[in-house]
Scaffold this active site. Structure first.
Site, PDB file in Angstrom:
ATOM      1  N   HIS A 150       0.767  -0.690   0.034  1.00 21.80           N
ATOM      2  CA  HIS A 150      -0.088   0.290  -0.183  1.00 21.80           C
ATOM      3  C   HIS A 150       1.009   0.925  -0.217  1.00 21.80           C
ATOM      4  O   HIS A 150       1.624   0.672   0.243  1.00 21.80           O
ATOM      5  CB  HIS A 150      -0.512   0.173   1.526  1.00 21.80           C
ATOM      6  CG  HIS A 150      -0.426  -0.421   2.619  1.00 21.80           C
ATOM      7  ND1 HIS A 150      -0.060  -1.162   3.371  1.00 21.80           N
ATOM      8  CD2 HIS A 150       0.000   1.096   3.250  1.00 21.80           C
ATOM      9  CE1 HIS A 150       0.677  -1.252   4.278  1.00 21.80           C
ATOM     10  NE2 HIS A 150       0.504   0.503   4.528  1.00 21.80           N
ATOM     11  N   HIS A 209       4.252   7.406   3.573  1.00 16.71           N
ATOM     12  CA  HIS A 209       5.071   5.700   3.291  1.00 16.71           C
ATOM     13  C   HIS A 209       4.258   5.094   2.214  1.00 16.71           C
ATOM     14  O   HIS A 209       3.325   5.311   2.061  1.00 16.71           O
ATOM     15  CB  HIS A 209       5.426   5.063   4.673  1.00 16.71           C
ATOM     16  CG  HIS A 209       4.105   4.643   5.513  1.00 16.71           C
ATOM     17  ND1 HIS A 209       3.237   4.958   6.745  1.00 16.71           N
ATOM     18  CD2 HIS A 209       3.366   3.810   5.229  1.00 16.71           C
ATOM     19  CE1 HIS A 209       2.016   4.309   6.329  1.00 16.71           C
ATOM     20  NE2 HIS A 209       2.982   2.570   6.035  1.00 16.71           N
ATOM     21  N   GLU A 220       7.414   1.299   5.118  1.00 10.89           N
ATOM     22  CA  GLU A 220       7.186  -0.385   5.481  1.00 10.89           C
ATOM     23  C   GLU A 220       7.543  -1.053   5.425  1.00 10.89           C
ATOM     24  O   GLU A 220       6.681  -0.924   4.235  1.00 10.89           O
ATOM     25  CB  GLU A 220       5.999   0.236   6.048  1.00 10.89           C
ATOM     26  CG  GLU A 220       5.567  -0.809   7.110  1.00 10.89           C
ATOM     27  CD  GLU A 220       3.993  -0.313   7.022  1.00 10.89           C
ATOM     28  OE1 GLU A 220       2.865   0.034   6.524  1.00 10.89           O
ATOM     29  OE2 GLU A 220       3.136  -0.947   8.153  1.00 10.89           O
TER      30      GLU A 220
HETATM   31 CO    CO Z   1       0.920   1.153   5.966  1.00 11.74          CO
END
Ligand code: CO
Length: 134
Positions: free
Chosen positions: A7, A79, A130
């Protein structure tokens, strides 16, 4: 080592407003806002055919996105999340490569119920990364 883009997270001061933009203007499928107090955010998940966008609004006083929104009052990309097969192996590799793993350095359970780590943007072309064990 990294696999699929899981994502892209977008921080905003108003997740309902941002959600409406994705739903009405861009024509995407969006979830209802989901409060995640343990992560200090309220999230809307935008489902795309090949990935997800997560809209994040601060929740509580210690939200991890408050400082970002002070620097970026209109919101912005916060992010990107890449999938890895083994979060501990990924963490060890990042440390061996000299990258900064944020927080304690230990994987913790992320917004999707899976173990994640975050990598400091200074080591990654200015982008907070991440890593999630898929
Ligand atoms: Co995230």
């Amino acid at each position: 080592m990294i696999g699929r883009l899981n994502h892209v997270a977008v921080a905003t001061k108003d997740v309902r407003k941002a959600s409406a933009i994705y739903r009405d203007t861009l024509g995407a499928k969006v979830s209802e806002p989901v409060p995640l107090p343990e992560h200090g955010v309220t999230t809307v998940f935008v489902e795309l055919p090949n990935t997800k966008i997560e809209l994040l609004e601060p929740l509580g006083e210690n939200s991890p996105i408050v400082k970002f929104l002070e620097k970026n009052p209109n919101g912005g990309m916060h992010h990107v999340c890449y999938e890895v097969d083994d979060i501990h192996a990924a963490r060890d590799r990042m440390k061996a490569m000299g990258a900064t793993v944020t927080g304690s350095g230990e994987p913790r359970i992320g917004a999707h119920g899976k173990p994640v780590i975050f990598l400091h943007p200074k080591d990654f072309a200015g982008t907070l990364i991440e890593l999630e064990q898929a």
